[in-house]
Structures are given as structure tokens and as C-alpha cells.
Design a protein around this motif. Structure first.
Motif, PDB file in Angstrom:
ATOM      1  N   VAL A   1       0.697  -1.080   0.020  1.00 36.76           N
ATOM      2  CA  VAL A   1       0.041   0.291   0.077  1.00 36.76           C
ATOM      3  C   VAL A   1       0.715   0.857   0.045  1.00 36.76           C
ATOM      4  CG1 VAL A   1      -1.762   1.286   1.677  1.00 36.76           C
ATOM      5  CG2 VAL A   1      -2.600  -1.548   1.219  1.00 36.76           C
ATOM      6  N   GLN A   2       2.097   1.429   0.641  1.00 34.72           N
ATOM      7  CA  GLN A   2       2.695   2.581   0.905  1.00 34.72           C
ATOM      8  C   GLN A   2       3.878   2.002  -0.081  1.00 34.72           C
ATOM      9  OE1 GLN A   2       2.127   5.532   2.010  1.00 34.72           O
ATOM     10  NE2 GLN A   2       0.562   4.489   4.189  1.00 34.72           N
ATOM     11  N   THR A   3       3.471   2.024  -1.146  1.00 33.61           N
ATOM     12  CA  THR A   3       4.747   1.249  -2.383  1.00 33.61           C
ATOM     13  C   THR A   3       4.260   1.810  -3.733  1.00 33.61           C
ATOM     14  OG1 THR A   3       4.991  -0.552  -1.817  1.00 33.61           O
ATOM     15  CG2 THR A   3       7.075   0.354  -0.997  1.00 33.61           C
ATOM     16  N   VAL A   4       3.272   1.187  -4.076  1.00 34.84           N
ATOM     17  CA  VAL A   4       2.743   1.325  -5.289  1.00 34.84           C
ATOM     18  C   VAL A   4       2.132   2.811  -5.394  1.00 34.84           C
ATOM     19  CG1 VAL A   4       0.845   0.806  -6.859  1.00 34.84           C
ATOM     20  CG2 VAL A   4       1.425  -1.755  -5.411  1.00 34.84           C
ATOM     21  N   GLY A   5       2.993   2.759  -7.025  1.00 38.02           N
ATOM     22  CA  GLY A   5       2.742   4.463  -7.290  1.00 38.02           C
ATOM     23  C   GLY A   5       4.087   5.089  -6.669  1.00 38.02           C
ATOM     24  N   LYS A   6       5.165   4.829  -5.849  1.00 38.33           N
ATOM     25  CA  LYS A   6       5.593   5.493  -5.314  1.00 38.33           C
ATOM     26  C   LYS A   6       7.272   4.597  -5.799  1.00 38.33           C
ATOM     27  CE  LYS A   6       3.520   6.424  -1.316  1.00 38.33           C
ATOM     28  NZ  LYS A   6       3.256   6.861   0.214  1.00 38.33           N
ATOM     29  N   ILE A   7       7.588   3.678  -5.258  1.00 39.42           N
ATOM     30  CA  ILE A   7       8.797   3.317  -6.020  1.00 39.42           C
ATOM     31  C   ILE A   7       8.613   1.768  -7.275  1.00 39.42           C
ATOM     32  CG2 ILE A   7      10.088   3.857  -4.397  1.00 39.42           C
ATOM     33  CD1 ILE A   7       9.737   0.975  -3.112  1.00 39.42           C
ATOM     34  N   PRO A   8       9.361   1.603  -7.908  1.00 32.92           N
ATOM     35  CA  PRO A   8       8.878   0.244  -8.890  1.00 32.92           C
ATOM     36  C   PRO A   8       8.261  -0.876  -8.254  1.00 32.92           C
ATOM     37  CG  PRO A   8      11.260   1.635  -9.332  1.00 32.92           C
ATOM     38  CD  PRO A   8      10.471   1.888  -7.956  1.00 32.92           C
ATOM     39  N   VAL A   9       7.458  -1.145  -8.095  1.00 30.37           N
ATOM     40  CA  VAL A   9       6.618  -2.805  -7.902  1.00 30.37           C
ATOM     41  C   VAL A   9       6.096  -3.629  -8.924  1.00 30.37           C
ATOM     42  CG1 VAL A   9       5.277  -3.571  -6.662  1.00 30.37           C
ATOM     43  CG2 VAL A   9       5.578  -1.397  -5.813  1.00 30.37           C
ATOM     44  N   ASP A  10       7.264  -4.672  -9.117  1.00 28.46           N
ATOM     45  CA  ASP A  10       6.658  -5.188 -10.502  1.00 28.46           C
ATOM     46  C   ASP A  10       6.884  -7.078  -9.249  1.00 28.46           C
ATOM     47  OD1 ASP A  10       7.431  -7.439 -12.118  1.00 28.46           O
ATOM     48  OD2 ASP A  10       9.110  -6.671 -13.722  1.00 28.46           O
ATOM     49  N   VAL A  11       5.647  -7.454 -10.114  1.00 29.27           N
ATOM     50  CA  VAL A  11       5.666  -8.819  -9.144  1.00 29.27           C
ATOM     51  C   VAL A  11       6.277  -9.847  -9.402  1.00 29.27           C
ATOM     52  CG1 VAL A  11       2.441  -8.614  -8.618  1.00 29.27           C
ATOM     53  CG2 VAL A  11       4.026  -9.402 -11.146  1.00 29.27           C
ATOM     54  N   ASN A  12       6.831 -10.168 -10.620  1.00 26.82           N
ATOM     55  CA  ASN A  12       7.458 -11.055 -10.554  1.00 26.82           C
ATOM     56  C   ASN A  12       8.961 -10.824 -10.435  1.00 26.82           C
ATOM     57  OD1 ASN A  12       5.385 -12.234 -12.377  1.00 26.82           O
ATOM     58  ND2 ASN A  12       5.811 -10.664 -13.527  1.00 26.82           N
ATOM     59  N   GLU A  13       9.799  -9.386 -10.531  1.00 25.54           N
ATOM     60  CA  GLU A  13      10.649  -9.103  -9.700  1.00 25.54           C
ATOM     61  C   GLU A  13      10.854 -10.098  -8.340  1.00 25.54           C
ATOM     62  OE1 GLU A  13      12.913  -5.693 -10.430  1.00 25.54           O
ATOM     63  OE2 GLU A  13      12.804  -6.061 -12.077  1.00 25.54           O
ATOM     64  N   LEU A  14       9.538  -9.299  -7.840  1.00 27.02           N
ATOM     65  CA  LEU A  14       9.626  -9.364  -5.676  1.00 27.02           C
ATOM     66  C   LEU A  14       9.611 -11.189  -5.972  1.00 27.02           C
ATOM     67  CD1 LEU A  14       7.145  -6.534  -5.379  1.00 27.02           C
ATOM     68  CD2 LEU A  14       9.300  -6.901  -4.380  1.00 27.02           C
ATOM     69  N   GLY A  15       8.687 -11.490  -7.149  1.00 25.86           N
ATOM     70  CA  GLY A  15       8.516 -13.460  -5.989  1.00 25.86           C
ATOM     71  C   GLY A  15       7.260 -13.309  -5.468  1.00 25.86           C
ATOM     72  N   VAL A  16       6.519 -12.057  -5.315  1.00 26.87           N
ATOM     73  CA  VAL A  16       5.090 -12.927  -4.285  1.00 26.87           C
ATOM     74  C   VAL A  16       4.117 -13.209  -5.138  1.00 26.87           C
ATOM     75  CG1 VAL A  16       5.270 -10.872  -2.986  1.00 26.87           C
ATOM     76  CG2 VAL A  16       4.149  -9.601  -4.994  1.00 26.87           C
ATOM     77  N   ASP A  17       3.519 -14.057  -4.607  1.00 22.77           N
ATOM     78  CA  ASP A  17       2.167 -14.053  -4.980  1.00 22.77           C
ATOM     79  C   ASP A  17       0.675 -13.364  -4.418  1.00 22.77           C
ATOM     80  OD1 ASP A  17       3.313 -17.269  -5.376  1.00 22.77           O
ATOM     81  OD2 ASP A  17       3.652 -16.910  -3.441  1.00 22.77           O
ATOM     82  N   LEU A  18       0.742 -12.526  -3.928  1.00 22.08           N
ATOM     83  CA  LEU A  18       0.005 -11.794  -3.656  1.00 22.08           C
ATOM     84  C   LEU A  18       0.255 -10.476  -3.657  1.00 22.08           C
ATOM     85  CD1 LEU A  18      -2.069 -14.303  -1.551  1.00 22.08           C
ATOM     86  CD2 LEU A  18      -3.166 -13.665  -3.363  1.00 22.08           C
ATOM     87  N   LEU A  19      -0.427  -9.578  -3.525  1.00 18.80           N
ATOM     88  CA  LEU A  19       0.225  -8.181  -3.737  1.00 18.80           C
ATOM     89  C   LEU A  19      -1.113  -7.378  -3.148  1.00 18.80           C
ATOM     90  CD1 LEU A  19       3.243  -6.427  -4.386  1.00 18.80           C
ATOM     91  CD2 LEU A  19       0.752  -5.186  -4.616  1.00 18.80           C
ATOM     92  N   SER A  20      -1.008  -6.910  -2.252  1.00 19.89           N
ATOM     93  CA  SER A  20      -2.184  -5.207  -2.418  1.00 19.89           C
ATOM     94  C   SER A  20      -2.361  -4.225  -2.393  1.00 19.89           C
ATOM     95  CB  SER A  20      -2.629  -5.730  -0.364  1.00 19.89           C
ATOM     96  OG  SER A  20      -2.700  -6.837   0.027  1.00 19.89           O
ATOM     97  N   LEU A  21      -2.629  -3.162  -2.991  1.00 26.34           N
ATOM     98  CA  LEU A  21      -2.718  -1.682  -2.915  1.00 26.34           C
ATOM     99  C   LEU A  21      -4.078  -1.008  -2.983  1.00 26.34           C
ATOM    100  CD1 LEU A  21      -3.653  -1.023  -6.094  1.00 26.34           C
ATOM    101  CD2 LEU A  21      -2.273  -2.293  -7.117  1.00 26.34           C
ATOM    102  N   SER A  22      -3.676   0.444  -3.100  1.00 27.66           N
ATOM    103  CA  SER A  22      -4.882   0.970  -2.494  1.00 27.66           C
ATOM    104  C   SER A  22      -4.464   2.141  -3.358  1.00 27.66           C
ATOM    105  CB  SER A  22      -4.344   1.635  -0.428  1.00 27.66           C
ATOM    106  OG  SER A  22      -5.793   2.302  -0.377  1.00 27.66           O
ATOM    107  N   GLY A  23      -6.002   2.921  -3.771  1.00 31.08           N
ATOM    108  CA  GLY A  23      -6.116   3.658  -4.697  1.00 31.08           C
ATOM    109  C   GLY A  23      -5.615   5.420  -3.526  1.00 31.08           C
ATOM    110  N   HIS A  24      -5.950   5.644  -2.798  1.00 35.11           N
ATOM    111  CA  HIS A  24      -5.890   7.017  -2.212  1.00 35.11           C
ATOM    112  C   HIS A  24      -4.482   7.395  -1.920  1.00 35.11           C
ATOM    113  CE1 HIS A  24      -5.829   6.410   2.443  1.00 35.11           C
ATOM    114  NE2 HIS A  24      -6.120   5.232   2.070  1.00 35.11           N
ATOM    115  N   LYS A  25      -3.548   6.320  -1.628  1.00 29.30           N
ATOM    116  CA  LYS A  25      -2.326   6.646  -1.427  1.00 29.30           C
ATOM    117  C   LYS A  25      -1.222   6.802  -2.292  1.00 29.30           C
ATOM    118  CE  LYS A  25      -3.225   4.713   2.764  1.00 29.30           C
ATOM    119  NZ  LYS A  25      -2.775   5.185   4.397  1.00 29.30           N
ATOM    120  N   PHE A  26      -1.634   7.154  -3.495  1.00 28.79           N
ATOM    121  CA  PHE A  26      -1.155   7.493  -4.691  1.00 28.79           C
ATOM    122  C   PHE A  26      -1.561   8.577  -6.007  1.00 28.79           C
ATOM    123  CE2 PHE A  26      -1.852   3.475  -5.825  1.00 28.79           C
ATOM    124  CZ  PHE A  26      -2.338   3.366  -7.245  1.00 28.79           C
ATOM    125  N   TYR A  27      -2.792   9.696  -4.944  1.00 32.08           N
ATOM    126  CA  TYR A  27      -2.900  10.515  -5.984  1.00 32.08           C
ATOM    127  C   TYR A  27      -4.533  10.113  -6.838  1.00 32.08           C
ATOM    128  CZ  TYR A  27       0.638  12.644  -4.684  1.00 32.08           C
ATOM    129  OH  TYR A  27       1.709  13.315  -3.354  1.00 32.08           O
TER     130      TYR A  27
END
Ligand code: PLP
Length: 387
Positions: free
Chosen positions: A179-205
Motif C-alpha cells: 500500500v505504501q510503495t505502489v505508485g511511489k517506487i517500482p513494484v514488479d510482482v515478478n521481480e519481487l516473486g510474490v503470489d499476492l500483493l495489496s494496493l490502495s488508490g488513495h495513497k498515490f493520488y
């Protein structure tokens, strides 16, 4: 408040005017229910799917791996509770950290009441997860590891790639609250190797009331909401089309602007950090010196309370926070700072400045000008005095 200096972007951001503009037609023009079959409904359906592609593109995911939710909290609950129940036959053990957002911690606490076991891994003085403790806590019953990408209070960025590698080697699902990184720094689910990832619209405008969960294809997960066949039967409920459209545009803008913005925020944050250290005695900077979100500065100012400083700053037209927005109403010291080894008394003197798109050098210089005399005044009255 036109002349407000807003330094609480980790709590929420203003919705970008370009996002608002894109959302408006979906309130009163293309307002059809996307599940209906006539032309008006298809407009909403098309816009929703275009937004899904934009979210997927920002994360380097496939669009069918994105499920829209009502907020970041729902995405976290979906990942953790849905992941836990879908894999209960395999085991009942979950691993998380002591510095997670309450959306994760309280979901885990609730699961404990349902018979799951949870290990809360400790962190070092910078807020970095103890990887040896994590490895040592894995058992043959472990089904999910959930560790946040960056901490909302101190900004420390965790080694998610390494943690996801450990999870994969042990056949365990990996979720990250990004929630605090999407829209701020690169977040690539394949590079991170995660199965599940949460994000929230109001944290990045983007708008409030919309989030998303990335679910890697093939991941076993139960739904939280049961009803119609929305969101690939994973999350029932008529979709918030204006919110989803807004989230899509926020992702598109982040793709184009986040790199420049990060550089600008880092320069401003460093200016603030240096200015405050120079002009106030007995200040501790919390979080990792380098592996930290560019716009986040969390400090403890000894011998006084964060809340008193916040009220005085508010009086000067400056909005900041003392820890996270969700805990600021409680008198407990921050669970993040105490987990990092800071004493409860010192933790009470914490202030978080989180910078964003609209902030200028002048805003920063104003804080450096007004905060030292506030600290001096409060210290003269403080019951936690130095002597
Ligand atoms: N996770 C983190 C790290 C957060 O900072 C927040 C919000 O403060 C959330 C989850 C919850 O997101 P939302 O406000 O969209 O429910």
C-alpha cells in the motif's frame, strides 16, 4: 485551506485533478451497472477493464490477476484470511512481522481466534525484518508469509524479493502489503516473486474507497464476499466503476511521473531532515538511512510528546502525524517504533512528515523555521524534562 502545508501523504493524498476529471462521467453519464447487457452498461464494463489493464501494467502483472477491492484493508484481509482458509488442509501457520499495519495484524489476530497459529517476526533498529528468525519459524504447517513492502510509519523498505525466495523454496505463499510503495517506487510482482500483493488508490493520488489485490494465476484463495459473479467470482458486489477508473488513471500517472517525483521528494525530505537535526537537540531519525521511502521522515524529539507538537504545528497551518493515521487517536506508543527498540517514552515524541507531489522548498523551510521554537516552548513545560 489554501495555504495549508500538507505533510501527511502516507495517511492519504489529494486526488489528482486529472483522476477526478476521468471519474466524473462514470457517476452520471456512463452510470450503467457493468453486469447488465445494454450499451450504457457496456461503457462501464469497458472502462473497468481498461483500468484493470492499467493497474496490471504498473505491477507487470496480467490483467486477469487483478481483483478490485474497496480499500487496502480489504485487499490485506482478502489475501490473509482467503489464503489461510483456502490452504487450511495443508497447515494452519502464518508468518508476519511485528511492524505490519493493523489491517494485517488484526486480520492475523482474528485468524488466531479461528485456530490458526501466527508468528510475529522481530525487526532490527532500522525496522528491517530478522531473516534468520523468519527462516527458523517456518514449519511444515506454514502456509502463508505476509510482510509489508514498506512501512507506513518509518518508510523502511523490506527485502521482499529475498523473503519471497525463502517462501518459494519452502512451498509457502507470499503476500506483501504494498500500500505504501505502489505508485511511489517500482513494484514488479515478478521481480519481487510474490503470489499476492495489496494496493490502495488513495495513497498515490487516486480516490478513496478503492484498492486491488494481485493474485498470481493458480494461487489458492477463498473469497471474503459471497454474492454475484463479479471480479471473476472472487469478490462479489457491484463494482465501484468511477473509483476503479480513477485508480487506473492514478496508475497511469504514476508510471509516467514516479521517477521524477521520487527524486524531488528525496531532496526535499533530506533538506527537512538536515534542517531539523541542525536546529533541534536530541532528535533521533527513525527508519533505514538508505532503504527508506523518499518522502518519509520519522523523528523522535526527546522530552516532549508528538501530539502537543502536532497541535502547535496545526496552529501554524502545517499538517503532519505522530505515527500512523490509524493509531494517532490512541495513547499507546507506536508498535512500530517500540518493535524497533525505541523506549515507549521516546516513542511518544515521534513525528512523521510524509511529503508529496505539491510540496515545495518553501514548505520545508517553513517547518524548519517554526518547529524549533515550538520544541523549545514545549520542553520548558514538559514533565519529561532532561533534568
Ligand atoms: N497497509 C498500509 C501499509 C497502510 O499504510 C494502510 C493505510 O494507512 C493500509 C494498509 C490500509 O489501506 P486503506 O486505507 O486503503 O484501507
Amino acid at each position: 485551506m489554501d495555504d495549508l502545508i500538507y505533510l501527511d501523504h502516507n495517511a492519504t493524498t489529494p486526488t489528482d485533478p486529472r483522476v477526478v476529471e476521468a471519474m466524473i462521467p462514470y457517476f452520471n453519464k456512463s452510470y450503467g451497472n457493468p453486469s447488465s447487457i445494454y450499451g450504457l452498461a457496456r461503457e462501464g464494463e469497458k472502462a473497468k477493464e481498461a483500468a484493470r489493464e492499467k493497474v496490471a501494467k504498473l505491477l507487470n502483472a496480467k490483467s486477469e490477476e487483478i481483483v478490485f477491492t474497496g480499500c487496502g484493508t480489504e485487499a490485506d484481509n482478502f489475501a490473509i484470511k482467503g489464503g489461510a482458509f483456502a490452504n487450511r488442509k495443508k497447515g494452519n501457520h502464518i508468518i508476519t512481522s511485528r511492524i505490519e499495519h493493523h489491517a494485517v495484524l488484526n486480520a492475523c489476530k482474528w485468524l488466531e481466534k479461528q485456530g490458526f497459529k501466527v508468528s510475529y517476526i522481530s525487526v532490527d533498529k532500522y525496522g528491517f525484518l530478522n531473516l534468520d528468525e523468519l527462516k527458523g519459524s517456518i514449519t511444515d504447517k506454514t502456509i502463508l508469509i505476509t510482510i509489508m513492502h514498506a512501512n507506513n510509519e518509518v518508510g523502511t523498505i523490506e527485502s521482499i524479493r529475498e523473503i519471497a525466495g525463502i517462501a518459494k523454496d519452502n512451498g509457502i505463499y507470499m503476500h506483501t502489503d504494498a500500500v505504501q510503495t505502489v505508485g511511489k517506487i517500482p513494484v514488479d510482482v515478478n521481480e519481487l516473486g510474490v503470489d499476492l500483493l495489496s494496493l490502495s488508490g488513495h495513497k498515490f493520488y487516486g480516490p478513496k474507497g478503492v484498492g486491488a489485490l494481485f493474485i498470481r494465476k493458480g494461487t489458492r484463495i477463498d473469497s471474503l464476499l459471497h454474492g454475484g459473479h463479479h471480479e471473476g467470482k472472487k469478490r462479489a458486489g457491484t463494482e465501484n466503476v468511477p473509483g476503479i477508473v480513477g485508480l487506473g488513471v492514478a496508475c497511469e500517472l504514476a508510471m509516467e511521473e514516479k521517477e521524477e517525483e521520487e527524486k524531488k521528494l528525496k531532496a526535499l525530505r533530506d533538506r527537512l531532515e538536515e534542517g531539523l537535526i541542525r536546529s533541534i537537540e536530541d532528535v533521533i531519525v527513525n527508519g533505514h538511512p538508505k532503504m527508506r521511502l523518499s518522502g518519509t521522515l520519522n523523528i523522535c524529539i526527546k522530552y516532549i510528546e508528538g501530539e502537543s507538537m502536532l497541535l502547535q504545528l496545526d496552529h501554524e497551518g502545517i499538517a503532519a502525524s505522530s505515527g500512523s493515521a490509524c493509531t494517532s487517536a490512541s495513547l499507546e506508543p507506536s508498535h512500530v517504533l517500540t518493535a524497533m527498540g525505541i523506549s515507549p517514552v521516546v516513542a511518544h515524541g515521534s513525528l512523521r512528515f510524509s511529503l508529496g507531489r505539491s510540496n515545495t522548498k518553501e514548505d520545508i523551510d517553513r517547518v524548519i523555521e517554526v518547529l524549533p521554537p515550538i520544541v523549545k516552548r514545549l520542553r520548558e513545560m514538559s514533565p519529561f524534562g532532561k533534568d
